[in-house]
Write a protein that holds these residues in place. Structure first.
Motif, short mmCIF file in Angstrom:
data_model
loop_
_atom_site.label_atom_id
_atom_site.label_comp_id
_atom_site.label_asym_id
_atom_site.label_seq_id
_atom_site.Cartn_x
_atom_site.Cartn_y
_atom_site.Cartn_z
N GLU A 133 0.52 -6.40 -3.72
CA GLU A 133 -0.13 -5.93 -4.75
C GLU A 133 0.37 -4.17 -4.67
N LEU A 134 0.41 -3.82 -3.36
CA LEU A 134 0.70 -2.54 -3.16
C LEU A 134 2.23 -2.17 -3.48
N GLN A 171 4.06 -3.78 -5.79
CA GLN A 171 4.42 -3.96 -7.15
C GLN A 171 3.87 -2.69 -7.83
N ALA A 172 2.44 -2.12 -7.22
CA ALA A 172 2.13 -0.93 -7.83
C ALA A 172 3.12 0.27 -7.48
N GLY A 191 6.04 0.25 -9.80
CA GLY A 191 5.65 0.64 -11.24
C GLY A 191 5.49 2.28 -11.35
N VAL A 192 4.77 2.90 -10.07
CA VAL A 192 4.64 4.12 -10.07
C VAL A 192 6.05 4.85 -10.08
N GLU A 210 -0.75 7.76 -5.61
CA GLU A 210 -0.72 7.10 -7.16
C GLU A 210 -0.86 5.49 -7.01
N THR A 211 -0.16 5.19 -5.91
CA THR A 211 -0.04 3.70 -5.74
C THR A 211 -1.58 3.23 -5.28
N ALA A 256 -3.70 3.44 -8.34
CA ALA A 256 -3.34 2.02 -9.28
C ALA A 256 -3.80 0.81 -8.74
N VAL A 257 -4.07 0.57 -7.58
CA VAL A 257 -4.70 -0.67 -7.03
C VAL A 257 -6.06 -0.71 -6.74
#
Length: 238
Positions: free
Chosen positions: A132-133, A135-136, A139-140, A230-231, A234-235
């Motif tokens: 999850e981290l 992937q985020a 994306g960031v 930002e990650t 996002a999570v």
């Protein structure tokens, strides 16, 4: 209160950025966190808690190498109930397509350390990032236009390594960069069922011999810190 951190309960946020250099933790607090307060200076391994976009986040120095990182990360996870740790640091590139100042998101971490060999009694445990981290963060990075790579890195027990053949051998198998802490983070995150990710910026190149200047390191480090923050938002943000 833990032995090496010594913070009171509640002083450390659930989400922590961990640079190796304690002065980097101070720099993160001063430049990216609002109302940051120092919660430890034990052994000069500084730690701070502040807010970023309304979220409580801490910055804690780890020292260099897997043993030092393991001490501080273990206490954060075990004694202070930290839920996510993102290592932010530098790395040496091991592939020509990985350039100076690029960011590497460590999907997994090979290591020559005996820590896991002792822990798993000969089993080759594969330390990997929290998806999850990861992937985020990807994306960031895409949104920010960051030049980045996702893949395996090598957490070395030695900064000055006499076995140069290990660089060419591991790079043949797709290992992108070398640093000294990520394998410990991923192992401990797995042990305590928490989230861990290493985001590293390429400061020097083991193949081309290129190096970044002090100013370039500061600028690229700042970009990486913003990416890590930002990650977390996002999570874990609302």
């Amino acid at each position: 209160m833990s032995i090496h951190i010594g913070a009171e309960p509640g002083q450390i946020a659930p989400y922590v950025l961990m640079p190796g250099d304690p002065l980097r933790a101070k720099w993160i607090a001063e430049n990216f966190l609002e109302d940051a307060k120092q919660y430890t200076d034990v052994r000069n391994m500084l730690g701070f808690t502040g807010t970023y976009k309304g979220m409580e986040i801490s910055a804690q120095g780890s020292g260099m190498g897997l043993p030092s990182f393991s001490i501080y990360c273990t206490e954060l996870l075990k004694d202070y109930d930290v839920q996510s740790v993102i290592r932010v640091g530098s790395a040496g590139a091991m592939h020509e397509h990985v350039k100076i100042r690029d960011v590497v998101l460590a999907q997994g971490a090979c290591t020559d350390s005996n820590l896991n060999q002792l822990r798993f009694e000969g089993i080759d445990f594969a330390p990997i990032a929290d998806f999850e981290l990861l992937q985020a963060a990807y994306g960031v990075g895409q949104d920010r236009g960051t030049s980045m790579h996702v893949g395996n890195i090598f957490s070395s027990d030695s900064f000055y390594n006499d076995r140069s053949e290990l660089v060419s051998r591991t790079s043949e198998y797709g290992v992108l960069a070398v640093e000294m802490e990520a394998a410990a983070l991923y192992t401990l995150a797995a042990k305590y069922a928490r989230k861990g990710l290493a985001i590293v910026t390429v400061s020097d190149h083991l193949i081309t011999g290129e190096e970044t200047s002090a100013q370039e390191r500061q600028e690229s480090f700042g970009d990486m810190v913003e990416m890590a923050l930002e990650t977390i938002v996002a999570v874990h943000g609302v």
